[in-house]
Design an enzyme around this catalytic site. Structure first.
Site, PDB file in Angstrom:
ATOM      1  N   LYS A  14      11.199  -5.427  -3.766  1.00 45.97           N
ATOM      2  CA  LYS A  14      10.171  -6.476  -3.727  1.00 45.97           C
ATOM      3  C   LYS A  14       9.010  -5.901  -2.922  1.00 45.97           C
ATOM      4  CE  LYS A  14       9.538 -11.426  -3.088  1.00 45.97           C
ATOM      5  NZ  LYS A  14       8.188 -11.417  -2.596  1.00 45.97           N
ATOM      6  N   ARG A  57       0.125  -9.765  -6.702  1.00 45.66           N
ATOM      7  CA  ARG A  57       0.477  -9.671  -8.115  1.00 45.66           C
ATOM      8  C   ARG A  57      -0.777  -9.686  -8.978  1.00 45.66           C
ATOM      9  NH1 ARG A  57       5.097 -13.601 -10.255  1.00 45.66           N
ATOM     10  NH2 ARG A  57       5.103 -13.192 -12.501  1.00 45.66           N
ATOM     11  N   ARG A  68      -2.546 -14.401  -9.044  1.00 47.02           N
ATOM     12  CA  ARG A  68      -1.532 -15.451  -9.197  1.00 47.02           C
ATOM     13  C   ARG A  68      -2.159 -16.804  -9.465  1.00 47.02           C
ATOM     14  NH1 ARG A  68       3.623 -16.292  -6.561  1.00 47.02           N
ATOM     15  NH2 ARG A  68       2.928 -18.355  -7.124  1.00 47.02           N
ATOM     16  N   GLU A 113       2.771  -5.461  -9.309  1.00 49.00           N
ATOM     17  CA  GLU A 113       2.391  -5.732  -7.923  1.00 49.00           C
ATOM     18  C   GLU A 113       1.527  -4.570  -7.455  1.00 49.00           C
ATOM     19  OE1 GLU A 113       3.444  -8.590  -6.542  1.00 49.00           O
ATOM     20  OE2 GLU A 113       3.328  -8.321  -4.359  1.00 49.00           O
ATOM     21  N   PHE A 171       5.888  -4.381 -13.746  1.00 48.63           N
ATOM     22  CA  PHE A 171       7.278  -4.817 -13.896  1.00 48.63           C
ATOM     23  C   PHE A 171       7.513  -5.767 -15.057  1.00 48.63           C
ATOM     24  CE2 PHE A 171       5.657  -7.208 -10.066  1.00 48.63           C
ATOM     25  CZ  PHE A 171       5.435  -8.422 -10.707  1.00 48.63           C
ATOM     26  N   ARG A 195       9.869 -21.462 -12.043  1.00 53.28           N
ATOM     27  CA  ARG A 195      10.685 -20.764 -11.057  1.00 53.28           C
ATOM     28  C   ARG A 195      12.121 -20.910 -11.554  1.00 53.28           C
ATOM     29  NH1 ARG A 195       9.547 -19.226  -5.992  1.00 53.28           N
ATOM     30  NH2 ARG A 195       7.841 -20.635  -5.539  1.00 53.28           N
ATOM     31  N   LYS A 241      14.950 -13.656  -5.923  1.00 51.81           N
ATOM     32  CA  LYS A 241      14.527 -12.835  -4.783  1.00 51.81           C
ATOM     33  C   LYS A 241      15.534 -12.976  -3.651  1.00 51.81           C
ATOM     34  CE  LYS A 241      11.196 -16.342  -3.399  1.00 51.81           C
ATOM     35  NZ  LYS A 241       9.866 -16.706  -3.032  1.00 51.81           N
TER      36      LYS A 241
HETATM   37  P1  ATP Z   1       6.992 -14.836  -1.777  1.00 53.26           P
HETATM   38  O1  ATP Z   1       6.237 -15.826  -0.968  1.00 53.26           O
HETATM   39  O2  ATP Z   1       8.434 -14.775  -1.471  1.00 53.26           O
HETATM   40  O3  ATP Z   1       6.335 -13.511  -1.923  1.00 53.26           O
HETATM   41  P2  ATP Z   1       5.899 -16.069  -3.941  1.00 53.26           P
HETATM   42  O4  ATP Z   1       5.920 -17.513  -3.633  1.00 53.26           O
HETATM   43  O5  ATP Z   1       4.628 -15.322  -3.765  1.00 53.26           O
HETATM   44  O6  ATP Z   1       7.060 -15.395  -3.154  1.00 53.26           O
HETATM   45  P3  ATP Z   1       7.831 -15.735  -5.881  1.00 53.26           P
HETATM   46  O7  ATP Z   1       7.856 -15.926  -7.313  1.00 53.26           O
HETATM   47  O8  ATP Z   1       8.651 -16.656  -5.116  1.00 53.26           O
HETATM   48  O9  ATP Z   1       6.343 -15.825  -5.404  1.00 53.26           O
HETATM   49  O10 ATP Z   1       8.252 -14.228  -5.553  1.00 53.26           O
HETATM   50  C1  ATP Z   1       7.977 -13.284  -6.470  1.00 53.26           C
HETATM   51  C2  ATP Z   1       6.761 -12.489  -6.076  1.00 53.26           C
HETATM   52  O11 ATP Z   1       7.158 -11.239  -5.568  1.00 53.26           O
HETATM   53  C3  ATP Z   1       5.950 -12.170  -7.286  1.00 53.26           C
HETATM   54  O12 ATP Z   1       4.974 -13.125  -7.478  1.00 53.26           O
HETATM   55  C4  ATP Z   1       5.371 -10.821  -7.022  1.00 53.26           C
HETATM   56  O13 ATP Z   1       4.074 -10.982  -6.481  1.00 53.26           O
HETATM   57  C5  ATP Z   1       6.226 -10.226  -5.942  1.00 53.26           C
HETATM   58  N1  ATP Z   1       6.962  -9.024  -6.363  1.00 53.26           N
HETATM   59  C6  ATP Z   1       7.064  -7.895  -5.647  1.00 53.26           C
HETATM   60  N2  ATP Z   1       7.807  -6.984  -6.253  1.00 53.26           N
HETATM   61  C7  ATP Z   1       8.211  -7.526  -7.415  1.00 53.26           C
HETATM   62  C8  ATP Z   1       9.028  -7.070  -8.495  1.00 53.26           C
HETATM   63  N3  ATP Z   1       9.580  -5.865  -8.500  1.00 53.26           N
HETATM   64  N4  ATP Z   1       9.242  -7.922  -9.514  1.00 53.26           N
HETATM   65  C9  ATP Z   1       8.711  -9.156  -9.525  1.00 53.26           C
HETATM   66  N5  ATP Z   1       7.925  -9.636  -8.538  1.00 53.26           N
HETATM   67  C10 ATP Z   1       7.671  -8.844  -7.490  1.00 53.26           C
END
Ligand code: ATP
Length: 611
Positions: free
Chosen positions: A249, A254, A287, A317, A357, A437, A443
């Site tokens: 991660k 993103r 995003r 990312e 990704f 989601r 995650k």
């Molecule tokens: P967080 O606050 O935990 O970063 P978030 O609320 O921004 O999460 P989530 O969908 O919960 O968004 O977590 C996924 C996020 O992690 C994605 O939006 C992306 O930006 C990031 N990310 C980093 N590495 C990866 C990966 N290998 N695959 C998918 N998403 C990834």
């Protein structure tokens, strides 16, 4: 429909705070509009002429709008300004002056005429465009009736704010067809693929449910991004999705990349008719679906060189790295690339790598329904790596397909020891679910000492003026909330007054100054005791870390009134959710207000922390 008829509806919407009533009113408007009008009217109701993700701005400050009014009605500046100060609402001032000219009270000006004029106004650029904008607006003010003028001028001023979200519009489209909101899931699913509210409204009107089901991605219209569920051990992940692909991660930001080899055309858009306004063939979306192409010229160039496709939509990312050592930079440094000025300089200072990704669309084929393993296989073919991969800007995120929990734990520990946030596990046969989601991505982040593992993304609703030391920032504490999807309201979870660095207070102040509003927005549900000195539009998203979620009667998140057995006519409170020791982790400039944590998620986190 005439714009004057629309204005009567807008006035009704403005004066009610009942979501159901607003939904009904919107549905009634939509029912009366024809296929050509509905999409454009939806934009106007949002105070725009194009969908939210398109950049067009009116570029009209209050001064210019005043100038247009004076010109239109041949008024004397001084008396107009004095009266405007007394009323404190430019829309109402224009309305009042306009009503003094009964001979100009024309009510037969169509919505399309108003829309077309406003579109010309918004797209005018270059030499002489200021005068042209003033003339277009003056001409409109002269020709429409007084009530219409109140709302008309709020559009270029950017203050239309009718207090309903895209979700309420989707409900209304369902009401338009069926007199209830049962079609909302189907409409929303289509909206997640094409989050262009005008387009969705038009298709719903024209082709109904059948049409909505056939909606596919369109290059240059961002797709709502899929999100990950959370779990906190390898065991739970394997139990949930079995053998899966595990990736690091990355803690950057993103991007959704839209690429077409030929030049951009506006084919098929509601707003067609405009010439190719953008010669680029790459567009980058954040995003929050903001077009951020101009911020990352290095990524744009890399896409042109390193992507092998005629048309593609993919995600990754972006993360900053040190070109000397090849090491990745922490989020705080990467985020400096998100800026409006000095872009070239920062591009050199903090180059980016993009870890791709996801593949969503390729050469005319929609990949959203294709299983992950296949999407990944195609993604690898699309990203061209010639020779030394270290020289590429775009890389495919590395992954390992793992069969058991032990391997997941090992990869997780490895990621943490490298300073990464954790891992993301991907279900091998999972589809891409826009905007959802779901369990197709999970995650697994470092767990903290606190009872809740994850952070909460909150909306800043308003703030209190500062006292004592913080008077210099003009801010004492700020109120934050999460989103109650059922009610389409933002509900409060904390008021935060400590723990920010001076820099963070300053940033919050600067951001807030852009979004102040006169009164509490109708979408905010706030207890009397938590009211703020200054209210803000739903724009600023912050990531909050807390030790625990507790119950508190002063917060409205999840607070309910329920009938009791003994006093059936009366109602009694179930206290709301509140965050214990909340502190700011970071500003989430990449998120929109409808991206914040939902009440349902807070409920789940609350239930989980006990176990
Ligand atoms: P967080 O606050 O935990 O970063 P978030 O609320 O921004 O999460 P989530 O969908 O919960 O968004 O977590 C996924 C996020 O992690 C994605 O939006 C992306 O930006 C990031 N990310 C980093 N590495 C990866 C990966 N290998 N695959 C998918 N998403 C990834």
């Amino acid at each position: 429909m005439y714009f004057s008829q629309l204005a009567v509806y807008i006035e009704k919407i403005e004066t009610t705070s009942s979501r159901l009533e607003i939904t009904r009113l919107l549905a009634e408007i939509f029912r009366r509009l024809n296929i050509k009008e509905i999409g454009k009217t939806v934009y106007l109701l949002q105070g725009r002429v194009v969908p939210l993700f398109e950049k067009t701005e009116f570029g009209m400050a209050e001064k210019m709008v005043v100038k247009a009014t004076l010109l239109a009605l041949n008024l004397e500046r001084k008396s107009f300004e004095t009266r405007n100060k007394q009323i404190g609402d430019l829309g109402k001032t224009v309305e009042e002056f306009k009503s003094q000219f009964p001979s100009l009270e024309k009510k037969d000006f169509s919505i399309l005429e108003v829309y077309n004029a406003l579109l010309r106004l918004a797209t005018a650029s270059g030499e002489g465009s200021q005068d042209l904008k003033i003339n277009i607006l003056a001409d409109l003010i002269r020709r429409i009736d007084s009530l219409s003028s109140r709302y008309l001028i709020r559009i270029p001023l950017g203050v239309m704010r009718l207090g309903f979200s895209d979700m309420t519009v989707l409900d209304s489209l369902s009401w338009m067809l069926k007199q209830d909101k049962s079609l909302r899931p189907i409409i929303e699913k289509a909206y997640h693929v094409r989050p262009d509210l005008g387009f969705i409204a038009q298709i719903t009107k024209q082709k109904g449910v059948k049409g909505l089901k056939t909606i596919v991605p369109e290059i240059y219209t961002p797709i709502l991004m899929m999100r990950a569920e959370r779990l906190s051990s390898g065991k739970e992940i394997i139990e949930k999705i079995g053998r899966c692909a595990v990736q690091s991660k990355y803690d950057g930001f993103r991007l959704q990349i839209h690429y077409r080899k030929s030049k951009i055309s506006t084919r098929g858009k509601l707003t067609s008719g405009r010439k190719n306004q953008n010669e680029e063939n790459v567009k980058l979306f954040s995003r929050s679906l903001e077009d951020v192409t101009y911020m990352y010229p290095d990524i744009v160039e890399a896409v042109k060189k390193e992507v092998k496709a005629t048309e593609a939509i993919f995600e990754g990312e972006a993360i900053g790295f040190n070109p000397q050592t090849g090491e990745f930079l922490p989020f705080q440094e990467t985020v400096q690339r998100k800026r409006k000025y000095n872009i070239a300089e920062k591009t050199k200072e903090i180059p980016l790598k993009l870890f791709a990704f996801e593949l969503l669309y390729l050469n005319g084929i929609n990949y959203l329904q294709t299983i992950y393993a296949k999407r990944r296989e195609m993604l690898r073919k699309v990203i061209k790596i010639s020779g030394d991969s270290a020289k590429n800007t775009i890389l495919v995120a590395e992954e390992e397909v793992v069969p058991n929990e032990k391997k997941i734990e090992l990869l997780f520990n490895d990621a943490i020891s490298k300073g990464l946030e954790g891992i993301i596990a991907k279900k091998l046969d999972g589809i891409y679910q826009p905007g959802a989601r779901g369990w197709n991505w999970i995650k697994f982040k470092r767990s903290y000492a606190s009872k809740i593992n994850d952070t909460i993304d909150c909306l800043v609703l308003g703030y209190d003026l500062g006292r004592g030391k913080r008077t210099s920032f003009g801010m004492g504490a700020f109120l934050v909330g999460v989103y109650d999807e059922k009610e389409d309201k933002f509900v409060t979870v904390a008021k935060i007054g400590t723990g920010l660095t001076d820099e963070e207070w300053k940033k919050l102040k600067v951001q807030s100054s852009k979004f102040k509003v006169q009164k509490q927005p109708s979408q905010y549900s706030v207890d009397k005791g938590m009211e703020c000195d200054v209210w803000l539009m739903p724009k600023i998203v912050v990531e909050i870390k807390a030790d625990e979620i507790t119950r508190s009667p002063v917060h409205t998140a999840g607070r309910r009134l329920r009938p009791t057995k003994t006093r059936s006519a009366l109602e009694v409170d179930i206290p709301g959710f509140a965050l214990r020791f909340p502190r700011l982790q970071k500003f989430r400039d990449d998120k929109r207000s409808d991206d914040v944590t939902t009440l349902i998620e807070v409920e789940k986190m609350y239930a989980k922390q006990g176990s």
